[in-house]
Design an enzyme around this catalytic site. Sequence first.
Site, PDB file in Angstrom:
ATOM      1  N   CYS A  76      43.391  14.856  24.608  1.00 44.41           N
ATOM      2  CA  CYS A  76      43.611  14.477  26.129  1.00 44.41           C
ATOM      3  C   CYS A  76      42.438  13.625  26.447  1.00 44.41           C
ATOM      4  O   CYS A  76      41.378  13.549  26.445  1.00 44.41           O
ATOM      5  CB  CYS A  76      43.330  15.863  26.651  1.00 44.41           C
ATOM      6  SG  CYS A  76      43.310  15.683  28.385  1.00 44.41           S
ATOM      7  N   CYS A 199      47.952  11.241  32.873  1.00 44.38           N
ATOM      8  CA  CYS A 199      47.841  11.630  31.696  1.00 44.38           C
ATOM      9  C   CYS A 199      47.360  10.344  30.768  1.00 44.38           C
ATOM     10  O   CYS A 199      47.787   9.443  30.675  1.00 44.38           O
ATOM     11  CB  CYS A 199      49.121  11.840  31.050  1.00 44.38           C
ATOM     12  SG  CYS A 199      49.229  12.359  29.295  1.00 44.38           S
TER      13      CYS A 199
HETATM   14  N1  LIG Z   1      49.561  17.749  27.065  1.00 39.84           N
HETATM   15  C1  LIG Z   1      49.037  17.003  25.951  1.00 39.84           C
HETATM   16  C2  LIG Z   1      47.903  16.570  25.789  1.00 39.84           C
HETATM   17  C3  LIG Z   1      47.280  16.304  26.987  1.00 39.84           C
HETATM   18  C4  LIG Z   1      47.164  14.854  27.637  1.00 39.84           C
HETATM   19  C5  LIG Z   1      46.257  14.621  28.588  1.00 39.84           C
HETATM   20  N2  LIG Z   1      46.667  15.220  29.795  1.00 39.84           N
HETATM   21  C6  LIG Z   1      45.877  13.218  28.584  1.00 39.84           C
HETATM   22  O1  LIG Z   1      45.071  12.886  29.489  1.00 39.84           O
HETATM   23  O2  LIG Z   1      45.854  12.481  27.487  1.00 39.84           O
HETATM   24  C7  LIG Z   1      49.720  17.532  24.539  1.00 39.84           C
HETATM   25  O3  LIG Z   1      48.903  18.502  24.000  1.00 39.84           O
HETATM   26  O4  LIG Z   1      50.693  17.086  24.235  1.00 39.84           O
END
Ligand SMILES: N[C@@H](CCC[C@H](N)C(=O)O)C(=O)O
Length: 263
Positions: A76, A199
């Site tokens: 993340c 994200c």
């Molecule tokens: N939801 C994701 C990982 C998290 C992504 C995150 N919010 C970021 O900022 O990169 C997963 O486990 O696929």
Amino acid sequence: MATEIQFYKYQGAGNDFILIDNRNLSFDPNNHELIKKLCDRRFGIGGDGLMLLQHINNFDFQMLYFNADGKEGTMCGNGGRCLVAFARDLGIIDRETVFLAVDGQHDAAIEGNTVNLGMIEVKEFHRDGEAYVLNTGSPHYVAFAENLQNKDVYKEGYAIRNNSTYGEKGINVNFIQPEGDGYFVRTFERGVEDETYACGTGAVASAMTVALASGKDGDFTIPIRVVGGQLHITFHKNGNHFSKVYLSGPAEQVFVGKTVISQ
Ligand SMILES: N[C@@H](CCC[C@H](N)C(=O)O)C(=O)O
């Protein structure tokens, strides 16, 4: 028996997280039901995810990241930036750090509320129709879109995340549109199972998609606006190889609290 948990809430461009200093290992990372409940916005504290900061040899700290569904996630990016700010606020680091996350070693620098986080190198991608699919620590599907402000990102993201190509593991889904001298990106996140305000790994994948679509090589700095703020992504591109990848943006403490759980 009732146990009190001290927690911290941080956000990075609107991607919000519950942070726990678990250097004493008092929080059980296998208690997925509890993590899910704490992330619930009505029955818990609320957050897109929860992170544990733990001690580990040879690094400043270890990052354990869980999505809001309670399960351990892949990398993340915004969470990593928030954890760096947390480590600084706890006095574990000063302005620079090297820490360990699920996808390996990360370096970062912090100045005020801005964290510049080193991300893994990316060496391959593939196409799914018009979209680009790449792994920036987490797997991402990136498609160019028009009228992104009004797009039903939940409906379209949900359908792609759950289609048979990506199976049970799913994928994070990003839509990208040029805007000014940068791009606007909206993301449906697996594990949250909803659109989030930002994200980090998705913004990095989107910036790489822009570079791939340009057909050019060299040093790139790409501003990416997300629903909850502004991020900047820099990298060097040589063909399909992306190196010196950095994700920069805000990370700040929102509140500190205590929650009581009965076990
Ligand atoms: N939801 C994701 C990982 C998290 C992504 C995150 N919010 C970021 O900022 O990169 C997963 O486990 O696929």
